[in-house]
Design a protein around this motif. Structure first.
Motif, PDB file in Angstrom:
ATOM      1  N   PRO A   1       0.796  -1.233   0.000  1.00 23.47           N
ATOM      2  CA  PRO A   1       0.000   0.000   0.000  1.00 23.47           C
ATOM      3  C   PRO A   1       0.825   1.278   0.000  1.00 23.47           C
ATOM      4  CG  PRO A   1      -0.082  -1.082   2.147  1.00 23.47           C
ATOM      5  CD  PRO A   1       0.573  -2.039   1.219  1.00 23.47           C
ATOM      6  N   GLU A   2       1.936   1.317   0.728  1.00 24.59           N
ATOM      7  CA  GLU A   2       2.706   2.556   0.792  1.00 24.59           C
ATOM      8  C   GLU A   2       3.350   2.878  -0.544  1.00 24.59           C
ATOM      9  OE1 GLU A   2       2.886   4.908   3.092  1.00 24.59           O
ATOM     10  OE2 GLU A   2       1.263   3.748   3.989  1.00 24.59           O
ATOM     11  N   GLU A   3       3.918   1.869  -1.186  1.00 26.54           N
ATOM     12  CA  GLU A   3       4.551   2.086  -2.483  1.00 26.54           C
ATOM     13  C   GLU A   3       3.522   2.568  -3.511  1.00 26.54           C
ATOM     14  OE1 GLU A   3       4.881  -0.487  -0.578  1.00 26.54           O
ATOM     15  OE2 GLU A   3       6.974  -1.164  -0.448  1.00 26.54           O
ATOM     16  N   LEU A   4       2.354   1.927  -3.512  1.00 28.33           N
ATOM     17  CA  LEU A   4       1.323   2.316  -4.476  1.00 28.33           C
ATOM     18  C   LEU A   4       0.763   3.696  -4.152  1.00 28.33           C
ATOM     19  CD1 LEU A   4      -0.406   1.675  -6.908  1.00 28.33           C
ATOM     20  CD2 LEU A   4      -1.993   0.452  -5.407  1.00 28.33           C
ATOM     21  N   ARG A   5       0.598   3.997  -2.869  1.00 31.13           N
ATOM     22  CA  ARG A   5       0.088   5.316  -2.495  1.00 31.13           C
ATOM     23  C   ARG A   5       0.983   6.419  -3.008  1.00 31.13           C
ATOM     24  NH1 ARG A   5       1.361   8.838   1.120  1.00 31.13           N
ATOM     25  NH2 ARG A   5       2.781   7.410   2.209  1.00 31.13           N
ATOM     26  N   ARG A   6       2.293   6.249  -2.823  1.00 32.53           N
ATOM     27  CA  ARG A   6       3.230   7.281  -3.283  1.00 32.53           C
ATOM     28  C   ARG A   6       3.182   7.428  -4.802  1.00 32.53           C
ATOM     29  NH1 ARG A   6       6.475   5.094   0.950  1.00 32.53           N
ATOM     30  NH2 ARG A   6       7.521   3.676  -0.519  1.00 32.53           N
ATOM     31  N   ALA A   7       3.092   6.303  -5.498  1.00 28.87           N
ATOM     32  CA  ALA A   7       3.044   6.356  -6.965  1.00 28.87           C
ATOM     33  C   ALA A   7       1.782   7.060  -7.458  1.00 28.87           C
ATOM     34  CB  ALA A   7       3.117   4.940  -7.539  1.00 28.87           C
ATOM     35  N   LEU A   8       0.676   6.808  -6.798  1.00 26.63           N
ATOM     36  CA  LEU A   8      -0.585   7.430  -7.200  1.00 26.63           C
ATOM     37  C   LEU A   8      -0.581   8.924  -6.888  1.00 26.63           C
ATOM     38  CD1 LEU A   8      -3.120   4.661  -6.109  1.00 26.63           C
ATOM     39  CD2 LEU A   8      -2.581   5.361  -8.446  1.00 26.63           C
ATOM     40  N   GLU A   9      -0.044   9.289  -5.744  1.00 24.65           N
ATOM     41  CA  GLU A   9       0.035  10.717  -5.418  1.00 24.65           C
ATOM     42  C   GLU A   9       0.950  11.439  -6.380  1.00 24.65           C
ATOM     43  OE1 GLU A   9      -0.926  10.544  -0.616  1.00 24.65           O
ATOM     44  OE2 GLU A   9       1.156  10.568  -1.317  1.00 24.65           O
ATOM     45  N   ASP A  10       2.034  10.791  -6.808  1.00 27.23           N
ATOM     46  CA  ASP A  10       2.908  11.395  -7.811  1.00 27.23           C
ATOM     47  C   ASP A  10       2.173  11.590  -9.137  1.00 27.23           C
ATOM     48  OD1 ASP A  10       4.984  11.450  -6.025  1.00 27.23           O
ATOM     49  OD2 ASP A  10       5.967   9.632  -6.787  1.00 27.23           O
ATOM     50  N   ALA A  11       1.149  10.735  -9.389  1.00 23.73           N
ATOM     51  CA  ALA A  11       0.362  10.840 -10.623  1.00 23.73           C
ATOM     52  C   ALA A  11      -0.787  11.830 -10.495  1.00 23.73           C
ATOM     53  CB  ALA A  11      -0.186   9.463 -11.004  1.00 23.73           C
ATOM     54  N   GLY A  12      -0.891  12.488  -9.332  1.00 16.74           N
ATOM     55  CA  GLY A  12      -1.916  13.507  -9.139  1.00 16.74           C
ATOM     56  C   GLY A  12      -3.185  13.025  -8.482  1.00 16.74           C
ATOM     57  N   ALA A  13      -3.190  11.784  -7.988  1.00 14.45           N
ATOM     58  CA  ALA A  13      -4.381  11.256  -7.337  1.00 14.45           C
ATOM     59  C   ALA A  13      -4.447  11.689  -5.886  1.00 14.45           C
ATOM     60  CB  ALA A  13      -4.386   9.727  -7.420  1.00 14.45           C
ATOM     61  N   ALA A  14      -5.660  11.734  -5.365  1.00 13.11           N
ATOM     62  CA  ALA A  14      -5.870  11.920  -3.928  1.00 13.11           C
ATOM     63  C   ALA A  14      -6.079  10.537  -3.326  1.00 13.11           C
ATOM     64  CB  ALA A  14      -7.085  12.808  -3.680  1.00 13.11           C
TER      65      ALA A  14
ATOM     66  N   VAL B   1      -9.085   6.003  -3.590  1.00 14.12           N
ATOM     67  CA  VAL B   1      -8.367   6.787  -4.591  1.00 14.12           C
ATOM     68  C   VAL B   1      -9.359   7.589  -5.433  1.00 14.12           C
ATOM     69  CG1 VAL B   1      -6.758   6.689  -6.537  1.00 14.12           C
ATOM     70  CG2 VAL B   1      -6.613   4.980  -4.694  1.00 14.12           C
ATOM     71  N   SER B   2      -9.094   8.854  -5.641  1.00 18.48           N
ATOM     72  CA  SER B   2      -9.879   9.695  -6.546  1.00 18.48           C
ATOM     73  C   SER B   2      -8.936  10.539  -7.378  1.00 18.48           C
ATOM     74  CB  SER B   2     -10.853  10.578  -5.757  1.00 18.48           C
ATOM     75  OG  SER B   2     -10.145  11.404  -4.840  1.00 18.48           O
ATOM     76  N   GLY B   3      -9.432  11.016  -8.500  1.00 14.14           N
ATOM     77  CA  GLY B   3      -8.623  11.877  -9.368  1.00 14.14           C
ATOM     78  C   GLY B   3      -7.951  11.147 -10.506  1.00 14.14           C
ATOM     79  N   VAL B   4      -7.984   9.811 -10.513  1.00 15.90           N
ATOM     80  CA  VAL B   4      -7.438   9.026 -11.622  1.00 15.90           C
ATOM     81  C   VAL B   4      -8.406   7.880 -11.898  1.00 15.90           C
ATOM     82  CG1 VAL B   4      -5.013   9.571 -11.149  1.00 15.90           C
ATOM     83  CG2 VAL B   4      -6.071   7.561 -10.088  1.00 15.90           C
ATOM     84  N   ASP B   5      -8.284   7.268 -13.082  1.00 15.59           N
ATOM     85  CA  ASP B   5      -9.162   6.151 -13.399  1.00 15.59           C
ATOM     86  C   ASP B   5      -8.488   4.820 -13.077  1.00 15.59           C
ATOM     87  OD1 ASP B   5      -7.310   5.784 -15.452  1.00 15.59           O
ATOM     88  OD2 ASP B   5      -8.634   6.525 -17.021  1.00 15.59           O
ATOM     89  N   ALA B   6      -9.234   3.729 -13.278  1.00 13.42           N
ATOM     90  CA  ALA B   6      -8.729   2.404 -12.931  1.00 13.42           C
ATOM     91  C   ALA B   6      -7.501   2.027 -13.744  1.00 13.42           C
ATOM     92  CB  ALA B   6      -9.834   1.363 -13.137  1.00 13.42           C
TER      93      ALA B   6
END
Length: 295
Positions: free
Chosen positions: A227-240, A250-255
């Protein structure tokens, strides 16, 4: 094109339709939705000149129905699957309609073929199921190959295969540039076929918007062993992203973007669910609020 402008109808002290305005455009299927007694059928009947408005205008291609020179060539309508001579065959019924409208008789067989009734063409209507009567009503509505189609509960009585056929039929017509206005209680089906939705209750328009605007994607629920690795990657992609009960919300990006982020960091996804508000959710929220306000 269909244009309804401040349309109002009173029956004595009852205001069945109250200042309704909307537009149904060529190349689109417009869903006209509302609970029982919302004024849908009255509005459609005013469009077709069957009921006189108290005020406002209902226009088809810029003119009232009564002003159309050859209405059968411009607008087709199926408001109810009744009114057939029970002793007449489907083919003969359509031939009579062709003669009355000055259409070539070949259109009867073409319409039967298009609506899946060719094999039942010589059967008497008295033996038709409700679904078959619905198809016959559609066949009659399309005899003149009109560019505007107005339908009231066309899925009533159709089995799953018939509903699937109706969806493809309406999408084909819209793809040919027709204006299709459909009143229906089958919200799940409208969600699959409509481009635009008008929701009414107690004679008033509650919402008039593209379907895509009403049915919005919500959060993505993600479960992963990293979860931590994926969270950081998603936040870098602009997701909340927020962690909740061992899940990532997760919001702000699609599946698809979540999947790519997981691949980039080597995260294994064990759950990925997209939450969304469906048309039924929106419909119930709007109509319940309206009913509550007016009680």
């Amino acid at each position: 094109m269909i244009e309804v402008q401040e349309l109002t109808k009173r029956f004595g002290t009852v205001r069945a339709v109250d200042g309704v305005s909307f537009t149904a455009r060529p190349g689109e299927v417009t869903g006209f939705l509302g609970p029982n007694g919302a004024g849908k059928t009255t509005t459609l009947r005013m469009l077709l000149g069957l009921v006189t408005p108290t005020s406002g205008r209902a226009l088809i291609n810029g003119r009232r129905y009564a002003e159309l020179e050859r209405p059968v060539m411009e607008v087709g309508a199926a408001l109810e699957a009744t009114g057939f001579n029970p002793g007449r065959t489907a083919r003969d019924h359509l031939k009579v309609a062709c003669m009355a409208a000055g259409l070539p008789l070949r259109r009867a067989d073409e319409a039967l073929e298009a609506t899946g009734l060719a094999e039942a063409a010589d059967r008497r209507v008295i033996g038709f199921s409700l679904g078959m009567r619905q198809r016959l009503a559609l066949a009659e509505a399309t005899l003149g190959e009109p560019r505007v189609l107005i339908l009231d509960e066309p899925a009533n009585g159709l089995d799953p295969a018939g509903i699937h056929w109706l969806r493809e039929f309406l999408r084909h017509l819209a793809g040919q540039g027709c204006t299709v206005l459909v009143s229906s209680h089958v919200l799940a089906e409208v969600e699959q076929v409509a481009d635009h939705v008008v929701i009414v209750a107690r004679g008033r328009v509650l919402r008039d918007a593209p379907l895509a605007e009403l049915v919005r994607r919500g959060e993505l629920t993600v479960r992963t062993r990293q979860p931590e690795e994926l969270r950081r990657a998603l936040e870098d992609a602009g997701a909340a992203v927020r962690a909740e009960d061992g899940l990532l919300r997760v919001s702000g990006v699609d599946a698809e973007r979540v999947g790519r982020a997981a691949l980039e960091v080597g995260a294994v996804l064990t759950e990925l669910v997209e939450e969304r508000s469906g048309l039924e959710d929106v419909f119930l929220e709007l109509t319940r609020a309206e009913m509550g306000e007016t009680q």
